[in-house]
Design an enzyme around this catalytic site. Sequence first.
Site, PDB file in Angstrom:
ATOM      1  N   ASP A 192       8.860  14.394  12.141  1.00  0.00           N
ATOM      2  CA  ASP A 192       8.626  14.218  10.706  1.00  0.00           C
ATOM      3  C   ASP A 192       7.143  14.411  10.378  1.00  0.00           C
ATOM      4  O   ASP A 192       6.536  13.606   9.695  1.00  0.00           O
ATOM      5  CB  ASP A 192       9.107  12.824  10.266  1.00  0.00           C
ATOM      6  CG  ASP A 192       9.257  12.725   8.743  1.00  0.00           C
ATOM      7  OD1 ASP A 192       9.281  13.771   8.069  1.00  0.00           O
ATOM      8  OD2 ASP A 192       9.333  11.591   8.241  1.00  0.00           O
TER       9      ASP A 192
ATOM     10  N   LYS B 277       5.007  -2.303   8.174  1.00  0.00           N
ATOM     11  CA  LYS B 277       6.062  -1.496   7.567  1.00  0.00           C
ATOM     12  C   LYS B 277       7.335  -2.333   7.579  1.00  0.00           C
ATOM     13  O   LYS B 277       7.788  -2.760   8.647  1.00  0.00           O
ATOM     14  CB  LYS B 277       6.227  -0.230   8.405  1.00  0.00           C
ATOM     15  CG  LYS B 277       7.237   0.714   7.856  1.00  0.00           C
ATOM     16  CD  LYS B 277       7.070   2.048   8.542  1.00  0.00           C
ATOM     17  CE  LYS B 277       7.099   3.139   7.506  1.00  0.00           C
ATOM     18  NZ  LYS B 277       6.946   4.454   8.038  1.00  0.00           N
TER      19      LYS B 277
ATOM     20  N   VAL C 164       5.287  -0.403   2.787  1.00  0.00           N
ATOM     21  CA  VAL C 164       4.161  -0.651   3.686  1.00  0.00           C
ATOM     22  C   VAL C 164       3.203  -1.624   3.004  1.00  0.00           C
ATOM     23  O   VAL C 164       2.866  -1.460   1.833  1.00  0.00           O
ATOM     24  CB  VAL C 164       3.449   0.660   4.080  1.00  0.00           C
ATOM     25  CG1 VAL C 164       2.287   0.387   5.025  1.00  0.00           C
ATOM     26  CG2 VAL C 164       4.436   1.620   4.737  1.00  0.00           C
TER      27      VAL C 164
ATOM     28  N   GLY D 172       7.775   4.160   1.118  1.00  0.00           N
ATOM     29  CA  GLY D 172       8.369   5.353   1.730  1.00  0.00           C
ATOM     30  C   GLY D 172       9.869   5.376   1.579  1.00  0.00           C
ATOM     31  O   GLY D 172      10.460   4.539   0.905  1.00  0.00           O
ATOM     32  N   GLY D 173      10.499   6.342   2.229  1.00  0.00           N
ATOM     33  CA  GLY D 173      11.931   6.540   2.118  1.00  0.00           C
ATOM     34  C   GLY D 173      12.742   5.392   2.680  1.00  0.00           C
ATOM     35  O   GLY D 173      13.789   5.034   2.141  1.00  0.00           O
ATOM     36  N   MET D 174      12.251   4.812   3.758  1.00  0.00           N
ATOM     37  CA  MET D 174      13.077   3.763   4.342  1.00  0.00           C
ATOM     38  C   MET D 174      12.349   2.433   4.406  1.00  0.00           C
ATOM     39  O   MET D 174      12.909   1.447   4.863  1.00  0.00           O
ATOM     40  CB  MET D 174      13.526   4.177   5.738  1.00  0.00           C
ATOM     41  CG  MET D 174      12.409   4.309   6.726  1.00  0.00           C
ATOM     42  SD  MET D 174      13.096   4.359   8.381  1.00  0.00           S
ATOM     43  CE  MET D 174      11.623   4.425   9.333  1.00  0.00           C
ATOM     44  N   ALA D 175      11.124   2.425   3.958  1.00  0.00           N
ATOM     45  CA  ALA D 175      10.366   1.183   4.118  1.00  0.00           C
ATOM     46  C   ALA D 175       9.297   1.010   3.050  1.00  0.00           C
ATOM     47  O   ALA D 175       8.969   1.952   2.328  1.00  0.00           O
ATOM     48  CB  ALA D 175       9.711   1.175   5.495  1.00  0.00           C
TER      49      ALA D 175
ATOM     50  N   ILE E 138       0.813  -1.220   0.000  1.00  0.00           N
ATOM     51  CA  ILE E 138       0.000   0.000   0.000  1.00  0.00           C
ATOM     52  C   ILE E 138       0.840   1.260   0.000  1.00  0.00           C
ATOM     53  O   ILE E 138       0.322   2.347  -0.203  1.00  0.00           O
ATOM     54  CB  ILE E 138      -1.004   0.049   1.180  1.00  0.00           C
ATOM     55  CG1 ILE E 138      -0.330  -0.330   2.493  1.00  0.00           C
ATOM     56  CG2 ILE E 138      -2.200  -0.832   0.909  1.00  0.00           C
ATOM     57  CD1 ILE E 138      -1.248  -0.230   3.703  1.00  0.00           C
ATOM     58  N   GLY E 139       2.119   1.138   0.244  1.00  0.00           N
ATOM     59  CA  GLY E 139       2.904   2.362   0.292  1.00  0.00           C
ATOM     60  C   GLY E 139       4.380   2.073   0.114  1.00  0.00           C
ATOM     61  O   GLY E 139       4.836   0.939   0.219  1.00  0.00           O
TER      62      GLY E 139
HETATM   63  P1  ATP Z   1       8.793   8.402   4.994  1.00  0.00           P
HETATM   64  O1  ATP Z   1       9.553   7.216   4.641  1.00  0.00           O
HETATM   65  O2  ATP Z   1       9.559   9.623   4.914  1.00  0.00           O
HETATM   66  O3  ATP Z   1       8.040   8.227   6.288  1.00  0.00           O
HETATM   67  P2  ATP Z   1       6.216   8.017   3.825  1.00  0.00           P
HETATM   68  O4  ATP Z   1       5.496   8.401   5.072  1.00  0.00           O
HETATM   69  O5  ATP Z   1       5.559   8.385   2.543  1.00  0.00           O
HETATM   70  O6  ATP Z   1       7.656   8.578   3.845  1.00  0.00           O
HETATM   71  P3  ATP Z   1       5.938   5.360   4.773  1.00  0.00           P
HETATM   72  O7  ATP Z   1       5.837   5.836   6.160  1.00  0.00           O
HETATM   73  O8  ATP Z   1       6.788   4.183   4.499  1.00  0.00           O
HETATM   74  O9  ATP Z   1       6.447   6.471   3.820  1.00  0.00           O
HETATM   75  O10 ATP Z   1       4.476   5.072   4.259  1.00  0.00           O
HETATM   76  C1  ATP Z   1       4.177   4.907   2.900  1.00  0.00           C
HETATM   77  C2  ATP Z   1       2.720   5.058   2.681  1.00  0.00           C
HETATM   78  O11 ATP Z   1       2.040   3.915   3.188  1.00  0.00           O
HETATM   79  C3  ATP Z   1       2.078   6.213   3.441  1.00  0.00           C
HETATM   80  O12 ATP Z   1       2.225   7.407   2.764  1.00  0.00           O
HETATM   81  C4  ATP Z   1       0.650   5.768   3.543  1.00  0.00           C
HETATM   82  O13 ATP Z   1      -0.078   6.106   2.391  1.00  0.00           O
HETATM   83  C5  ATP Z   1       0.794   4.265   3.663  1.00  0.00           C
HETATM   84  N1  ATP Z   1       0.677   3.845   5.071  1.00  0.00           N
HETATM   85  C6  ATP Z   1       1.614   3.932   6.012  1.00  0.00           C
HETATM   86  N2  ATP Z   1       1.172   3.459   7.195  1.00  0.00           N
HETATM   87  C7  ATP Z   1      -0.096   3.058   7.002  1.00  0.00           C
HETATM   88  C8  ATP Z   1      -1.126   2.490   7.857  1.00  0.00           C
HETATM   89  N3  ATP Z   1      -0.892   2.249   9.154  1.00  0.00           N
HETATM   90  N4  ATP Z   1      -2.331   2.220   7.328  1.00  0.00           N
HETATM   91  C9  ATP Z   1      -2.554   2.475   6.016  1.00  0.00           C
HETATM   92  N5  ATP Z   1      -1.654   3.018   5.183  1.00  0.00           N
HETATM   93  C10 ATP Z   1      -0.433   3.309   5.651  1.00  0.00           C
HETATM   94 MG    MG Z   2       5.513   7.626   6.865  1.00  0.00          MG
END
Ligand code: ATP
Ligand code: MG
Length: 642
Positions: free
Chosen positions: A132, A38, A23, A18-21, A15-16
Amino acid sequence: MKKMLNNRYEILDKIGDGGMAFVYKARCTILNRVVAIKVLRPEFSDDEEFLLKFKNEALASAGLAHPNIVNIYDVGQDEDINYIVMEYVDGMNLKDLIKKKGALDYSYALDIMKQIAMALNQAHKNGIVHRDIKPHNILISKDNLAKVADFGIAKATTSSTITVVGNVIGSVHYFSPEQARGGYIDKTSDLYSLGIVLYEMLAGKVPFKGDTPVNIALKHINEDIDFEKDIPTDIPKDIKGLLYKLTQKKQSDRYQNAYELINDIEHIENNIELDFEEDYELYHTQKLDSLNEELKASISKEIKEEGANTNMRKKSKNKISSKKKMTILGVLFALILSFSITFIAYNLKDLFITKNYEMPDFENNTLEDATSRLESIGVSVQVRNELYDSAVEKNHIIDQIPAAGSSIRKGQTVKFDVSKGGEPVTVPNLVRKTLDSAENILKESDLKEGVIDYEFSSLPEGTIISQKPRAFTEVEEGTGIDFIVSKGEEVKLVRVPDLVGKTLEDARILLVDLGIGKIKYEENKNKKEGVILNQSLKGGQHVEEGKKIDLIVNEYKEEKVEEPSKKIIEKQISFALSEEEQTVRVVVKEGNGAKAIYDKTINVQESGNMITVPIQGYEGETKEYEIYVDNAFYAKTTAEFK
Ligand code: ATP
Ligand code: MG
C-alpha cells in the site's frame, strides 16, 4: 474516544483519519514520550479474522528497524478498542505536502524516492511487501526525513476493504496492474506504486483518474502513462527514464529490487548518465506486440471477476466500457507510437541543444550565491549533507559534486555539503575567574576570547565581572565570548596645582585632594625666603587623588661665626639636701639664671639627700650655678673647667 488507553497511553489529539483507522497523537505515560496511536475503526473490531490479521501484520512490521520506516512500539487492546502504538512523526504526509505545494522540485522528489527505496529495500530483504505504497503512508518529518508507515498492515485491508471503505479509493490510484487484477504480488509491485508516487511528486497529480476504483484499476492495467502531459519538460531525462522503468506494466520489465533503484538514483545524483535510451526503444517494440494480448486478457478477466463478485449495474457498465476500450485500442497504439516518436525526438533535441558549462569552485561561497548562479544556467542544486564545520561559516559550502572544472549541463543537479557552522558547545562559567585562567578554559571548550572591555569594580584587577553569552547556554564551537574585566577600584584624577613661588601655607590650602610629602629646605638668595622652590609632581598634570607631593622650600641659612674649636670638659657638682622634706623639686641654673640644666622632683627618703648634677664647659671657662629647692633659692656654686 477514551482519554486513556490501558492506563498507559494518554490520548492528546486526533491527527489522521484513514480507511480503517483513526490516528491520534498520544503520550506514553510510562516512557514519557509522544507516540502516534492507530485505533481500528469500531466497525472492524468484531471481525475476528480481520483483527487477527491486523495484529499479526503489525507485529511482522515491528521487526523492521530502519530510519525510513515508522517504528512500531506496541499492539494492544483496551475493552473493544484495538490499537497499534508507533513512532510519532512530526511533519505531514506526502499527500498533504503535494496538495499544499503542488509539483515538487525534482531533486527533492528524488531525495524522497531514495529514502523510500531504502525503507523498501529493508522490508523486502525481510520478506515483507508493503502493498500500500501511497503518499498518505509516507510521512515527511519537519527536517525532511521520509518515513514509510503501515508496513504490512495493508495486506489485511486491500482485498477486503476496496469496495467497503470509501477512503481506500485513495489506494487504487497507486495499485500495480497485478494488484488491480488480483494477480501475484511481489516486491516489484511496491516499486510500481512508488513509480506512481514519483509521478505525482513531479506532476502534482496522479496519472490515472476515474469515477470508480474499478475504472482506475483498469487504467493501471490497460493505459499507458502519459509522460508528456503533466511532467514538466525540464525534468532531466534520466529521471523520466527511472519513472518509466518503475511504472512498467510487466513486473519483469521493472526494477527487480529496490537496491537497483537506489543505485540509479545515486547515479543521477552524481551526474552519471544512465543508459535508458536503448531500453526505451526495447520497451516500445515489446509493448506494441505484447500489450495487445495483455490488454485483452486483463480486460476479459476483469469482466469475469466483476460478474462473479459485484452487482449487475456495475457489471453492465463495465461491459460497455470494455467494449469501448477494445475500439479505442487502435487509438491507443497511435498514442503510444506518437509518444515514442516525440520522446526520441525530445532526447535528440536535448543532445544537440544542451550547452556544457564548467563547474565553478564554490567552496566557502554561500549556498544562496551558488544556487542563484547555477539556477541562472538551468542547473539545479541539492544539499547532500549539512555538517558541523567550525572552519567554514554557516550556510557556506564545504564540498561540491562535481568538482570544480568538471563539465555540467542544463538540467543537471549538482550537490553541496553545507556547513551548519561549528558544533554546539556549552558555554562555561567564567565570572569571577581571572582573564588568564579563562583563556585555558575557553580553549578546552573549543571557544575563543571575544571582545574584552574593562570597568572599575570592587573585584580585584583582572577578574571577569560578566560574560556574554551567559554560562550554560549552547553556542557554536569557535564562538567568541565577550568579557567585562575589572580594572580595580575607581581612581579619581586630580590636577596638580602649580606651587612654585607660593608659600607653604598657600600650598596647604591649594592641595585639597593631594597630600604634602617630604619638605626639604634649600637656600636660594635670589628668591624670597619661605617660598616653594620646587615640587615633586609637576604642576598641570593629573594624578590619582590623595597622592603626596614633596616640596623644597627656600630657607636662608644663618650666618654662623666659626668658633675656634675648644675642648669640652665634663664635671659635676654635688650638694646635700635637708632631710626634713619627703619630696622636693631641685632646679640647677647655669650662668645668670637663664638656662636650667637640671630640673627633677626627688623623693629624699628613697634616693638619699645627696644630689649630683653633671655639668660641662670649654676648657678654661668658669661658670656659676644656682640651686633652687621647691622654687626657693638654696645655694650658689662656681665651677672652673680645667
Ligand atoms: P489508509 O487507511 O488507506 O492507510 P491513510 O494512510 O490516509 O489511509 P492512516 O494510515 O489511518 O490512513 O493515517 C491517517 C493519517 O494519520 C496519515 O495520513 C498521516 O497523516 C497520519 N499519521 C499516520 N501515522 C502517523 C504517525 N506515525 N505519525 C504522525 N502522523 C501519522
Ligand atoms: Mg496509512
